[in-house]
Design an enzyme around this catalytic site. Structure first.
Site, PDB file in Angstrom:
ATOM      1  N   THR A 269     -18.316  14.272  -7.316  1.00 50.47           N
ATOM      2  CA  THR A 269     -18.734  14.687  -8.661  1.00 50.47           C
ATOM      3  C   THR A 269     -18.940  13.437  -9.509  1.00 50.47           C
ATOM      4  OG1 THR A 269     -17.450  16.700  -8.391  1.00 50.47           O
ATOM      5  CG2 THR A 269     -18.049  16.093 -10.650  1.00 50.47           C
TER       6      THR A 269
ATOM      7  N   GLU B 176     -20.717  19.577  -4.710  1.00 52.20           N
ATOM      8  CA  GLU B 176     -19.964  20.518  -3.878  1.00 52.20           C
ATOM      9  C   GLU B 176     -19.236  21.524  -4.775  1.00 52.20           C
ATOM     10  OE1 GLU B 176     -19.908  21.073  -0.528  1.00 52.20           O
ATOM     11  OE2 GLU B 176     -18.892  22.778  -1.416  1.00 52.20           O
TER      12      GLU B 176
ATOM     13  N   GLU C  15     -10.707  25.029  -3.393  1.00 49.55           N
ATOM     14  CA  GLU C  15      -9.575  24.804  -2.501  1.00 49.55           C
ATOM     15  C   GLU C  15      -8.896  26.152  -2.252  1.00 49.55           C
ATOM     16  OE1 GLU C  15      -7.068  21.491  -3.437  1.00 49.55           O
ATOM     17  OE2 GLU C  15      -8.770  20.230  -3.961  1.00 49.55           O
TER      18      GLU C  15
ATOM     19  N   LYS D 276     -23.053  20.347 -11.829  1.00 51.11           N
ATOM     20  CA  LYS D 276     -21.676  20.357 -11.297  1.00 51.11           C
ATOM     21  C   LYS D 276     -20.654  20.297 -12.440  1.00 51.11           C
ATOM     22  CE  LYS D 276     -18.081  20.089  -8.843  1.00 51.11           C
ATOM     23  NZ  LYS D 276     -17.519  21.259  -8.206  1.00 51.11           N
TER      24      LYS D 276
ATOM     25  N   GLY E 153      -2.384  32.362 -17.402  1.00 53.70           N
ATOM     26  CA  GLY E 153      -1.339  31.658 -16.660  1.00 53.70           C
ATOM     27  C   GLY E 153      -0.984  30.366 -17.378  1.00 53.70           C
TER      28      GLY E 153
ATOM     29  N   CYS F 105      -9.952  18.655  -9.716  1.00 57.28           N
ATOM     30  CA  CYS F 105     -11.287  18.687 -10.344  1.00 57.28           C
ATOM     31  C   CYS F 105     -11.255  18.931 -11.842  1.00 57.28           C
ATOM     32  CB  CYS F 105     -12.151  19.730  -9.639  1.00 57.28           C
ATOM     33  SG  CYS F 105     -12.552  19.227  -7.964  1.00 57.28           S
TER      34      CYS F 105
HETATM   35  N1  LIG Z   1     -11.223  18.732  -4.056  1.00 54.74           N
HETATM   36  C1  LIG Z   1     -12.113  19.608  -4.474  1.00 54.74           C
HETATM   37  O1  LIG Z   1     -11.861  20.803  -4.527  1.00 54.74           O
HETATM   38  C2  LIG Z   1     -13.479  19.156  -4.899  1.00 54.74           C
HETATM   39  C3  LIG Z   1     -14.481  20.122  -5.036  1.00 54.74           C
HETATM   40  C4  LIG Z   1     -15.755  19.723  -5.416  1.00 54.74           C
HETATM   41  C5  LIG Z   1     -16.004  18.385  -5.665  1.00 54.74           C
HETATM   42  N2  LIG Z   1     -15.000  17.469  -5.541  1.00 54.74           N
HETATM   43  C6  LIG Z   1     -15.338  16.068  -5.784  1.00 54.74           C
HETATM   44  O2  LIG Z   1     -15.472  15.417  -4.529  1.00 54.74           O
HETATM   45  C7  LIG Z   1     -15.012  14.070  -4.614  1.00 54.74           C
HETATM   46  C8  LIG Z   1     -13.910  13.852  -3.602  1.00 54.74           C
HETATM   47  O3  LIG Z   1     -12.839  14.700  -3.944  1.00 54.74           O
HETATM   48  P1  LIG Z   1     -11.638  14.947  -2.921  1.00 54.74           P
HETATM   49  O4  LIG Z   1     -10.767  15.964  -3.543  1.00 54.74           O
HETATM   50  O5  LIG Z   1     -12.191  15.172  -1.564  1.00 54.74           O
HETATM   51  O6  LIG Z   1     -10.938  13.495  -2.991  1.00 54.74           O
HETATM   52  P2  LIG Z   1      -9.820  12.902  -2.027  1.00 54.74           P
HETATM   53  O7  LIG Z   1      -9.040  11.976  -2.867  1.00 54.74           O
HETATM   54  O8  LIG Z   1      -9.142  14.024  -1.311  1.00 54.74           O
HETATM   55  O9  LIG Z   1     -10.651  12.075  -0.935  1.00 54.74           O
HETATM   56  C9  LIG Z   1     -11.311  10.888  -1.188  1.00 54.74           C
HETATM   57  C10 LIG Z   1     -11.275  10.081   0.109  1.00 54.74           C
HETATM   58  O10 LIG Z   1     -12.120   8.948  -0.019  1.00 54.74           O
HETATM   59  C11 LIG Z   1     -11.501   7.855   0.667  1.00 54.74           C
HETATM   60  N3  LIG Z   1     -12.078   6.608   0.196  1.00 54.74           N
HETATM   61  C12 LIG Z   1     -11.885   5.981  -0.998  1.00 54.74           C
HETATM   62  N4  LIG Z   1     -12.622   4.866  -1.055  1.00 54.74           N
HETATM   63  C13 LIG Z   1     -13.317   4.780   0.101  1.00 54.74           C
HETATM   64  C14 LIG Z   1     -14.256   3.861   0.646  1.00 54.74           C
HETATM   65  N5  LIG Z   1     -14.647   2.800  -0.050  1.00 54.74           N
HETATM   66  N6  LIG Z   1     -14.747   4.102   1.867  1.00 54.74           N
HETATM   67  C15 LIG Z   1     -14.344   5.176   2.588  1.00 54.74           C
HETATM   68  N7  LIG Z   1     -13.473   6.092   2.131  1.00 54.74           N
HETATM   69  C16 LIG Z   1     -12.957   5.895   0.909  1.00 54.74           C
HETATM   70  C17 LIG Z   1     -10.026   8.042   0.345  1.00 54.74           C
HETATM   71  O11 LIG Z   1      -9.201   7.352   1.249  1.00 54.74           O
HETATM   72  C18 LIG Z   1      -9.879   9.558   0.471  1.00 54.74           C
HETATM   73  O12 LIG Z   1      -9.547   9.953   1.791  1.00 54.74           O
HETATM   74  C19 LIG Z   1     -14.560  13.871  -6.062  1.00 54.74           C
HETATM   75  O13 LIG Z   1     -15.633  13.344  -6.797  1.00 54.74           O
HETATM   76  C20 LIG Z   1     -14.268  15.283  -6.524  1.00 54.74           C
HETATM   77  O14 LIG Z   1     -14.429  15.442  -7.906  1.00 54.74           O
HETATM   78  C21 LIG Z   1     -13.755  17.821  -5.148  1.00 54.74           C
END
Ligand SMILES: NC(=O)c1ccc[n+]([C@@H]2O[C@H](COP(=O)([O-])OP(=O)(O)OC[C@H]3O[C@@H](n4cnc5c(N)ncnc54)[C@H](O)[C@@H]3O)[C@@H](O)[C@H]2O)c1
Length: 438
Positions: free
Chosen positions: A121, A149, A153, A205, A254, A261
């Protein structure tokens, strides 16, 4: 198709696994070696229904590779997804340093033209910025698309495989066509693939998350008002929910939203507004209310115990920010636990999936118990912070006999007042009059 996904966190792992499952050859890259080792063994690093089976299946089929070698992944892939974190900076804006590091590495290692897709995002304008950054570092055409995305979760795999819609932000028709081909297997139910301008996709998004957070906050604020005016929020919720323009989804009061997010995306959107000279006053109010909500339940507990929680022991059921996930990032339960500890109480926590994260966060400052009833033993009261299904019909007689006094502080309105009266509990919930034994 040959793909790479950079960042194997929540979004990256689900994306990589689901895209491998439709036959693509996916290299998943991360810098976290411990995470990679687990994934290579076929162990999921997050709890998400259906994910572990898909991971094992596609690893065995050799369609999934987990690696820290971004250079090899960039050589391998025609399309590279960027799914790294975009955490909040001190001023609330999105910290794009992980995205920048990834783009620099892609530009450094790309041996030819590549499509780079931001799944993280990111604020409006990031795609244009990233494309310019990489153009200065590589002689090859690196086309940046936005593909936000929308997975939730707790149902991430299902959401990815059966999305409401897919949004692709693109300024390049040929790259859009590649993305449509990649996503075709996921929209066989005739859900749309929306191709929009790249900046619009980035805005979609944030707009979606901000709208949902606002809707949750609206019903939470109504609940606060109902709590002060002896009105039952449930009656109000049903009364407005039947209005077809309103509906029932995301209308459950709640102790606030959490997760990785909404809590960061709302301040990030406020920061985007600030930069553009627009005061995002609605979102400002949403953010402030959400931070304050858990304290209302703590105040209820304080007044019940005549002003002090010091020296008392409380069980907390539910640490995850919502059911069916082990994610505790920004979970309202954290504010409840912190508040109880700060007030001098002892805290015993139970959660069906999130205890490892709770242990890692709190160490010996709290007790983490696999058995929810054991957490109640001679405790002064029970807090419910996550609406896990298994909390809905517990053994009330056992809860009563375990607690020193039968009082429940329910941050998720899991029980009805009638049920609590029948089982003779003192009961505080969100936006409903407290139930107190005679
Ligand atoms: N979690 C959700 O429900 C969700 C839903 C939609 C969008 N998003 C968006 O997606 C993105 C990721 O969210 P997430 O929850 O998966 O984050 P997360 O923290 O679970 O995962 C991020 C991953 O990126 C890795 N990383 C960091 N720097 C890196 C690099 N230079 N090279 C390779 N890997 C690297 C980290 O080690 C980590 O495993 C964010 O922008 C978030 O806002 C998350």
């Amino acid at each position: 198709m040959k793909l790479a996904v950079v960042g194997t966190g929540y979004v990256g792992l689900v994306t990589g696994v689901c895209l491998a499952d439709t036959g693509n050859d996916v290299h998943c890259v991360d810098i976290d070696r411990a995470k990679l080792e687990k994934l290579k063994r076929g162990e999921s690093t997050i709890f998400e229904p259906g994910l572990a089976d898909l991971l094992a299946y596609n690893l065995a089929a050799k369609r999934l590779t987990f690696t820290d070698d971004i250079a090899a992944a960039v050589r391998h892939a025609d399309v590279i997804f960027v799914a790294v974190g975009t955490p909040p900076s001190d001023d609330g804006s999105a910290d794009l340093s992980q995205v920048e590091a990834t783009c620099r590495a892609i530009a450094q290692h790309a041996p030819g033209p590549r499509i780079v897709v931001t799944k993280s995002t990111v604020p409006v304008g990031t795609g244009a910025w990233a494309e310019k950054l990489m153009a200065g570092l590589s002689k090859h055409k690196l086309t940046v698309l936005s593909n936000p995305e929308f997975l939730k979760e707790g149902s991430a795999v299902d959401d990815f495989q059966r999305p409401d819609r897919i949004v692709i932000g693109s300024e390049d028709p040929a790259a859009s066509a590649v993305m449509k081909e990649l996503y075709e297997p996921f929209v066989r139910n005739k859900r749309p693939i929306l191709i929009v301008r790249r900046a619009a996709s980035e805005m979609i998004k944030y707009a979606a998350n901000c709208y949902l957070a606002t809707r949750i906050s609206f019903i939470n604020q109504m609940a606060e008002l109902c709590g002060r005016t002896s009105v039952d929020i449930d009656e109000v919720r049903v009364g407005i929910g039947y209005d077809e323009r309103i509906g029932f989804q995301f209308l459950y009061p709640g102790i606030g939203y959490g997760g990785s997010c909404f809590p960061k995306d709302i301040p990030a959107m406020i920061a985007v507004g600030r930069e553009a000279g627009v005061e995002m006053s609605i979102l400002d109010a949403v953010h402030k209310l959400n931070q304050r909500l858990p304290t209302i339940l703590l105040e209820d507990a304080k007044s019940y115990f005549k002003g002090s929680l010091s020296g008392r022991t409380f069980a907390v059921w539910g640490v995850a920010f919502k059911p069916r996930t082990d994610d505790i990032r920004e979970a309202p339960a954290i504010k409840i636990i912190d508040g109880l500890l700060a007030a001098g109480a002892t805290v015993r926590v139970h959660d069906p999936k999130a205890l490892p994260h709770a242990r890692a966060k709190y160490g010996s400052r709290i007790q983490c118990l696999d058995d929810g009833y054991a957490a109640l033993d001679r405790a002064d009261g029970l807090f419910i912070c996550t609406e896990w299904n298994e909390f809905r019909s517990p053994d009330f007689a056992r809860i009563r006999s375990s607690l020193k006094q039968p009082v429940i502080f329910d941050g998720r309105n899991v029980f009805s007042g009638e049920l609590m009266r029948r089982h003779n509990f003192d009961y505080y919930s969100i936006g409903r009059p407290p139930i107190l034994r005679a």
